[in-house]
Design an enzyme around this catalytic site. Structure first.
Site, PDB file in Angstrom:
ATOM      1  N   GLN A   1     -21.023  66.944 -29.052  1.00 34.20           N
ATOM      2  CA  GLN A   1     -22.292  66.892 -28.341  1.00 34.20           C
ATOM      3  C   GLN A   1     -22.819  65.468 -28.191  1.00 34.20           C
ATOM      4  O   GLN A   1     -23.933  65.268 -27.708  1.00 34.20           O
ATOM      5  CB  GLN A   1     -23.325  67.760 -29.074  1.00 34.20           C
TER       6      GLN A   1
ATOM      7  N   HIS B   1     -25.552  68.120 -32.806  1.00 35.06           N
ATOM      8  CA  HIS B   1     -26.989  68.066 -33.098  1.00 35.06           C
ATOM      9  C   HIS B   1     -27.524  66.627 -33.195  1.00 35.06           C
ATOM     10  O   HIS B   1     -28.156  66.251 -34.177  1.00 35.06           O
ATOM     11  CB  HIS B   1     -27.325  68.833 -34.381  1.00 35.06           C
TER      12      HIS B   1
ATOM     13  N   GLU C   1     -37.074  77.325 -30.226  1.00 32.47           N
ATOM     14  CA  GLU C   1     -38.522  77.186 -30.405  1.00 32.47           C
ATOM     15  C   GLU C   1     -39.160  76.237 -29.399  1.00 32.47           C
ATOM     16  O   GLU C   1     -38.560  75.232 -29.008  1.00 32.47           O
ATOM     17  CB  GLU C   1     -38.825  76.649 -31.812  1.00 32.47           C
TER      18      GLU C   1
ATOM     19  N   TYR D   1     -41.966  71.797 -39.641  1.00 33.86           N
ATOM     20  CA  TYR D   1     -41.706  72.956 -38.788  1.00 33.86           C
ATOM     21  C   TYR D   1     -40.630  73.903 -39.340  1.00 33.86           C
ATOM     22  O   TYR D   1     -40.202  74.814 -38.657  1.00 33.86           O
ATOM     23  CB  TYR D   1     -41.435  72.482 -37.357  1.00 33.86           C
TER      24      TYR D   1
ATOM     25  N   TYR E   1     -24.719  81.975 -37.090  1.00 35.23           N
ATOM     26  CA  TYR E   1     -23.783  82.504 -36.083  1.00 35.23           C
ATOM     27  C   TYR E   1     -22.932  83.642 -36.645  1.00 35.23           C
ATOM     28  O   TYR E   1     -22.466  84.499 -35.901  1.00 35.23           O
ATOM     29  CB  TYR E   1     -22.896  81.376 -35.544  1.00 35.23           C
TER      30      TYR E   1
END
Length: 363
Positions: free
Chosen positions: A72, A143, A233, A243, A254
């Site tokens: 990513q 991420h 979210e 949070y 998963y």
């Protein structure tokens, strides 16, 4: 590279909307920015920054940093400084290799400040400076986050993923799994939260992988972040707030195994809205233009796995309704921006990525 003829019209809460491809041939485009002269900047995850003009994708801009282009990672967000017309200043987020950052091993998210000098539909970056980098590099390839947005006071909000290492989001000396706030030169604003035990750059913690950020006219920051299996979210990150990831979440692993202690815990914030099942939200924008008056003050985000453009009807900080548009029709929506013409522009994440304009039919 020029765009093919493609347009599709659907019904929506704002009447008939038409999506028109205005450029294609982009390699996994990640972010979009609008230049004052009407041209657009587009980042490609593999490391190119390009100018798009009249459907033509220009040659790569010279001077872009070396990026970690695996998983990513890559060249991610772009934002223009408020004084861009005179300064040429832009900000880029990217995944940085350890050898380029003076780190021992791995990779992490970084923010670059540079001056963009345009030459036709190309150009170069000058005066490059990394103004923020993760303080812990690791070898995972996921991420990274990451968006950078300019606040109403000129300071920068930067979203940073927890790099697929959940517990880092609750390590308050670690910049992973967080929103950071820095000045344009990378220094720490004096009014940052400065919570005991927190890294000074931190604004909020307990985030998983925030890939959308937008600042409302009143200066409030909103973000969207990926959950695991469910639990995406929408948040309004407040200074010094936690949070909850991975202690609380509306998703599961998963594998189907529960994560954390449930959906609530004292001292941890609730999202304004969540998605279950996931849509993998990416990109976020407030609609503040006049072309689609029905959406004034509302939020727009994209969905990667959901392959959708999402309109969130907002009443202050409350999501009144969710509207899903062009579902399964455009592809994986990576970024969403509102253009100076009032139209909505989206980027699709694909080897042949597209830049698409969404506007009322006939406009």
């Amino acid at each position: 590279m020029s765009a093919p003829a493609f347009a599709q019209t659907i019904d929506s809460s704002a009447g008939k909307l038409t999506a028109t491809v205005i450029a294609d041939g982009l390699s996994h485009p990640w972010a979009l920015g609008f230049l004052p002269d009407g041209r657009m900047l587009v980042t490609e995850r593999s490391g190119q920054l390009r100018v798009v003009h009249d459907g033509v994708v220009g040659e790569p801009i010279d001077g872009v940093p070396n990026v970690y282009n695996e998983g990513q990672g890559g060249l991610l967000d772009v934002a223009l400084a408020p004084d861009f017309e005179t300064s040429g200043q832009i900000y880029l987020t990217f995944s940085e290799r350890a050898e380029d950052a003076g780190q021992q091993r791995g990779q992490g998210t970084a923010v670059l400040s540079a001056k963009l000098v345009l030459d036709g539909d190309g150009g170069r970056l000058e005066d490059q400076k990394v103004i923020l980098r993760m303080n812990k590099f690791t070898t995972t390839n996921r991420h990274f986050g990451s968006r950078v947005v300019v606040g109403t006071d000129g300071n920068l909000f930067v979203t940073l993923g927890e790099r697929g290492e959940q517990d880092r989001a609750q390590d308050f000396g670690d910049l992973a799994g967080a929103v950071a706030r820095i000045a344009p030169d990378g220094s720490v604003p004096a009014d940052n939260p400065q919570v005991d035990g927190w890294a000074p750059e931190l604004w909020s913690k307990g985030h998983r992988n925030p890939q959308g950020a937008a600042v409302r006219a009143d200066g409030q920051l909103f973000t969207v972040e990926h959950g695991a299996r469910g639990g995406d979210e929408l948040n309004n990150p407040q200074p010094g707030a936690n949070y909850g990831w991975p202690v609380i979440t509306y998703g599961v692993d998963y594998s189907g195994v529960p994560i954390g202690v449930g959906t609530e815990k004292a001292g941890m914030e609730q999202p304004l809205f969540y998605w279950d099942p996931s849509i993998s939200p990416s990109g976020l924008a407030f609609y503040d233009a006049d072309l689609i008056p029905e959406w004034k003050g509302d939020l727009l985000t994209g969905g990667l796995s959901g392959q959708v453009l999402v309109h969130l009807d907002m009443d202050g900080d409350t999501v009144v309704t969710e509207e899903r548009l062009f579902q399964g029709e455009l592809g994986r929506v990576r970024d969403v921006r509102v253009g100076p013409d009032g139209a909505v522009y989206v980027l699709t994440d694909d080897g042949n990525g597209k830049l698409i304009r969404v506007a009322p039919e006939g406009k």
